[in-house]
Enzyme design. Structure first.
Site, PDB file in Angstrom:
ATOM      1  N   TYR A 160       0.852  -1.200   0.000  1.00  0.00           N
ATOM      2  CA  TYR A 160       0.000   0.000   0.000  1.00  0.00           C
ATOM      3  C   TYR A 160       0.878   1.236   0.000  1.00  0.00           C
ATOM      4  O   TYR A 160       1.794   1.328   0.802  1.00  0.00           O
ATOM      5  CB  TYR A 160      -0.916   0.031   1.239  1.00  0.00           C
ATOM      6  CG  TYR A 160      -2.359   0.004   0.821  1.00  0.00           C
ATOM      7  CD1 TYR A 160      -2.913   1.105   0.164  1.00  0.00           C
ATOM      8  CD2 TYR A 160      -3.141  -1.128   0.997  1.00  0.00           C
ATOM      9  CE1 TYR A 160      -4.219   1.072  -0.283  1.00  0.00           C
ATOM     10  CE2 TYR A 160      -4.444  -1.161   0.553  1.00  0.00           C
ATOM     11  CZ  TYR A 160      -4.985  -0.052  -0.088  1.00  0.00           C
ATOM     12  OH  TYR A 160      -6.264  -0.089  -0.542  1.00  0.00           O
ATOM     13  N   GLU A 214      -0.421   4.866  -0.655  1.00  0.00           N
ATOM     14  CA  GLU A 214      -1.173   6.091  -0.939  1.00  0.00           C
ATOM     15  C   GLU A 214      -0.261   7.305  -0.833  1.00  0.00           C
ATOM     16  O   GLU A 214       0.565   7.398   0.071  1.00  0.00           O
ATOM     17  CB  GLU A 214      -2.329   6.233   0.064  1.00  0.00           C
ATOM     18  CG  GLU A 214      -3.476   5.301  -0.268  1.00  0.00           C
ATOM     19  CD  GLU A 214      -4.618   5.423   0.728  1.00  0.00           C
ATOM     20  OE1 GLU A 214      -4.470   6.103   1.747  1.00  0.00           O
ATOM     21  OE2 GLU A 214      -5.674   4.821   0.458  1.00  0.00           O
ATOM     22  N   ASP A 236      -6.054  12.632 -25.710  1.00  0.00           N
ATOM     23  CA  ASP A 236      -6.100  11.261 -25.206  1.00  0.00           C
ATOM     24  C   ASP A 236      -5.487  10.356 -26.272  1.00  0.00           C
ATOM     25  O   ASP A 236      -6.122  10.064 -27.290  1.00  0.00           O
ATOM     26  CB  ASP A 236      -7.564  10.897 -24.928  1.00  0.00           C
ATOM     27  CG  ASP A 236      -7.739   9.455 -24.475  1.00  0.00           C
ATOM     28  OD1 ASP A 236      -6.747   8.708 -24.446  1.00  0.00           O
ATOM     29  OD2 ASP A 236      -8.886   9.080 -24.152  1.00  0.00           O
ATOM     30  N   THR A 253      -3.427   5.237 -22.134  1.00  0.00           N
ATOM     31  CA  THR A 253      -3.312   3.920 -21.521  1.00  0.00           C
ATOM     32  C   THR A 253      -1.889   3.442 -21.789  1.00  0.00           C
ATOM     33  O   THR A 253      -1.191   3.979 -22.651  1.00  0.00           O
ATOM     34  CB  THR A 253      -4.283   2.903 -22.155  1.00  0.00           C
ATOM     35  OG1 THR A 253      -4.038   2.869 -23.553  1.00  0.00           O
ATOM     36  CG2 THR A 253      -5.734   3.275 -21.908  1.00  0.00           C
ATOM     37  N   LYS A 284      -2.064  -0.516 -24.809  1.00  0.00           N
ATOM     38  CA  LYS A 284      -2.450  -0.672 -26.215  1.00  0.00           C
ATOM     39  C   LYS A 284      -1.182  -0.688 -27.074  1.00  0.00           C
ATOM     40  O   LYS A 284      -0.332  -1.542 -26.858  1.00  0.00           O
ATOM     41  CB  LYS A 284      -3.460   0.410 -26.576  1.00  0.00           C
ATOM     42  CG  LYS A 284      -4.742   0.276 -25.729  1.00  0.00           C
ATOM     43  CD  LYS A 284      -5.818   1.281 -26.055  1.00  0.00           C
ATOM     44  CE  LYS A 284      -7.012   1.102 -25.123  1.00  0.00           C
ATOM     45  NZ  LYS A 284      -8.058   2.113 -25.340  1.00  0.00           N
ATOM     46  N   ARG A 292      -1.767  -3.343 -18.244  1.00  0.00           N
ATOM     47  CA  ARG A 292      -3.066  -2.664 -18.238  1.00  0.00           C
ATOM     48  C   ARG A 292      -3.014  -1.515 -17.235  1.00  0.00           C
ATOM     49  O   ARG A 292      -2.899  -1.732 -16.037  1.00  0.00           O
ATOM     50  CB  ARG A 292      -4.133  -3.680 -17.823  1.00  0.00           C
ATOM     51  CG  ARG A 292      -5.553  -3.257 -18.025  1.00  0.00           C
ATOM     52  CD  ARG A 292      -6.405  -4.486 -18.285  1.00  0.00           C
ATOM     53  NE  ARG A 292      -6.054  -5.047 -19.559  1.00  0.00           N
ATOM     54  CZ  ARG A 292      -6.585  -4.661 -20.722  1.00  0.00           C
ATOM     55  NH1 ARG A 292      -7.523  -3.766 -20.763  1.00  0.00           N
ATOM     56  NH2 ARG A 292      -6.182  -5.186 -21.861  1.00  0.00           N
TER      57      ARG A 292
HETATM   58  C1  LIG Z   1      -9.060   2.493 -24.507  1.00  0.00           C
HETATM   59  C2  LIG Z   1      -9.320   3.936 -24.377  1.00  0.00           C
HETATM   60  C3  LIG Z   1      -9.635   4.508 -23.143  1.00  0.00           C
HETATM   61  C4  LIG Z   1      -9.988   3.709 -21.924  1.00  0.00           C
HETATM   62  O1  LIG Z   1      -9.090   2.872 -21.420  1.00  0.00           O
HETATM   63  P1  LIG Z   1      -9.533   1.725 -20.376  1.00  0.00           P
HETATM   64  O2  LIG Z   1      -8.225   1.286 -19.849  1.00  0.00           O
HETATM   65  O3  LIG Z   1     -10.275   0.715 -21.173  1.00  0.00           O
HETATM   66  O4  LIG Z   1     -10.387   2.373 -19.341  1.00  0.00           O
HETATM   67  C5  LIG Z   1      -9.733   5.885 -23.076  1.00  0.00           C
HETATM   68  N1  LIG Z   1      -9.565   6.650 -24.163  1.00  0.00           N
HETATM   69  C6  LIG Z   1      -9.291   6.130 -25.366  1.00  0.00           C
HETATM   70  C7  LIG Z   1      -9.097   7.043 -26.534  1.00  0.00           C
HETATM   71  C8  LIG Z   1      -9.174   4.762 -25.522  1.00  0.00           C
HETATM   72  O5  LIG Z   1      -8.926   4.264 -26.734  1.00  0.00           O
END
Ligand SMILES: *Cc1c(COP(=O)(O)O)cnc(C)c1O
Length: 436
Positions: free
Chosen positions: A54, A56, A200, A226, A229, A235
């Site tokens: 933990y 925080e 994003d 993220t 990807k 993750r």
């Molecule tokens: C995949 C994605 C997210 C969300 O990610 P999670 O880990 O699934 O919550 C947010 N924004 C975009 C543009 C994405 O492609």
């Protein structure tokens, strides 16, 4: 992987599921553009004892004892992320992409404040203002869309909408848009209307890190991504931002916090509790891998493969949204095949062929998101397993035959044999599924 052997003794049911999932991932062609295969080093970090801790707070400012090593690993992740993306400030604690976006909204907007996002049907993400999502329920979202003819973003139209709506924030980023995004143009619009620019890059982070897509970092106020990807990590997610709040006097004059502090306190204690230290250790590993020269070659090959797959599909008479791709993803428009609203049927038939895809809406979708008219494909995962342009031909041929058969499962079965042959030549984790 000794830990795997432990689980096969203590919990054979879960061990068996892991084993079968390894086989599924090895034997299928993974074409979901948001998925990837991490390195074994990333898997090991995620499976490490950091999951027990933990912590925080932030490095050197924790609420619990025993965090000296966690501090080291989180700081390492931050330093590597800064080097990789060239950003001023990083928060590596967001659990995933959606909470990362939530934290930015929480930091910069008040309830009901207006922002501009990319229409979900045409390529945006749920968290970019969909009415079923917190982002659309808690805030006032006005969506910009692609041009109906070119099926590409028209920055003049985005600018006109921003001037008319005077939003507090403008979002740039994509989930199902196969073209490049001009982050600089978004920034100019945001500055013109005194809005924050949040970018994003969840999908294209690997392409940005590898230098094959324009980076939003020098422009946008805040960038979320993220890590699982195209960046090929565990993750999770992170938020990058500038330190200074360019709109402080306009929107946060009551606060002493700069932009970095606003973001950090929105993540913790605003939204999250303890960080996932095992995942943050794996993020450090992932950023270290992405800093190596090899990663540039990987990112370039993702784009080369997507181009090759797109060209081959079009040569086989398949219609693509915007007639091509600039990035890692491709959107098939099945309306010309007489398959309007049949995305689910074709996704299922492709599953039977060992081709894992996801159904997706096409711009101005005439059907529903659950029965959409498109199929979304991406090349990050197949590129990770070493496939190149010549393999794209085999994959395109399988995809086209299944689609043209309109879901005839005897065609899928035939394609599956070829796919199995192909995947055998490109093992992902040789020797991993050895525990019994
Ligand atoms: C995949 C994605 C997210 C969300 O990610 P999670 O880990 O699934 O919550 C947010 N924004 C975009 C543009 C994405 O492609």
């Amino acid at each position: 992987m000794n830990l795997m052997n432990e689980i096969s003794i203590s919990d054979p049911k879960v061990a068996d599921a892991i084993n079968r999932e390894i086989k599924r991932q090895e034997e299928g062609i993974e074409l979901i553009p948001s998925e990837n295969y991490t390195s074994r080093a990333v898997l090991q970090a995620v499976g490490s004892v950091f999951t027990n801790k933990y912590s925080e707070g932030y490095p050197a400012k924790r609420y619990y004892g025993g965090n000296e090593i966690v501090d080291e690993i989180e700081s390492l992740a931050i330093e590597r992320a800064k080097e990789l993306f060239g950003c001023e400030h990083v928060n590596v604690q967001p659990y995933s992409g959606s909470p990362a976006n939530q934290a930015v909204y929480f930091a910069l907007l008040n309830l009901k404040d207006k922002f501009l996002g990319f229409n979900l049907t045409s390529g945006g993400h749920l968290t970019h203002g969909s009415h079923v999502n917190f982002s659309g329920k808690n805030y006032t979202c006005v969506s910009y869309d692609v041009d109906p003819k070119t099926e590409m973003l028209d920055m003049d139209a985005v600018r006109k909408l921003a001037i008319k709506e005077q939003p507090k924030m403008i979002l740039s980023g994509l989930t199902a848009y196969p073209r490049k995004i001009d982050f600089k143009a978004f920034q100019e619009i945001a500055e013109e209307v005194n809005a924050y620019h949040m970018s994003d890059i969840a999908h294209i982070a690997g392409l940005v890190a590898g230098g094959v897509h324009q980076s939003p970092i020098p422009y946008a106020d805040v960038v979320t991504t993220t890590t699982h990807k195209s960046l090929r990590g565990p993750r999770g997610a992170m938020i990058m931002c500038k330190t200074e709040d360019r709109l402080h006097d306009l929107y946060h004059s009551n606060s002493k916090k700069n932009l970095a502090q606003l973001i950090d306190s929105a993540v913790f204690p605003g939204l999250q509790g303890g960080p996932h230290d095992h995942v943050n250790a794996a993020k450090a590993v992932c950023f270290g891998e992405a800093l190596k020269p090899d990663f540039k070659v990987y990112a370039q090959q993702i784009v080369n493969n997507a181009k090759a797959l797109a060209e081959e599909l079009m040569a086989l008479g398949i219609k693509l949204v915007s007639n091509g791709t600039d990035n890692h993803l491709i959107l098939i428009d099945m309306r010309p095949e007489g398959l309007t609203g049949e995305g689910k049927l074709i996704q299922n038939a492709l599953d039977h062929a060992g081709l894992t895809v996801n159904k997706n809406t096409v711009p101005y979708e005439p059907s529903t998101p659950f029965n959409p008219s498109g199929i979304r494909l991406g090349t990050p995962a197949i590129t990770s397993r070493g496939m190149k342009e010549s393999e794209m031909k085999v994959i395109a041929s399988g995809l086209a035959r299944v689609i043209k058969s309109k879901g005839d499962l005897t065609v899928s079965a035939k394609v599956k044999e070829e796919i199995l042959e192909l995947t055998k030549e490109f093992p992902v984790y040789p020797g991993l599924a050895i525990f019994k």
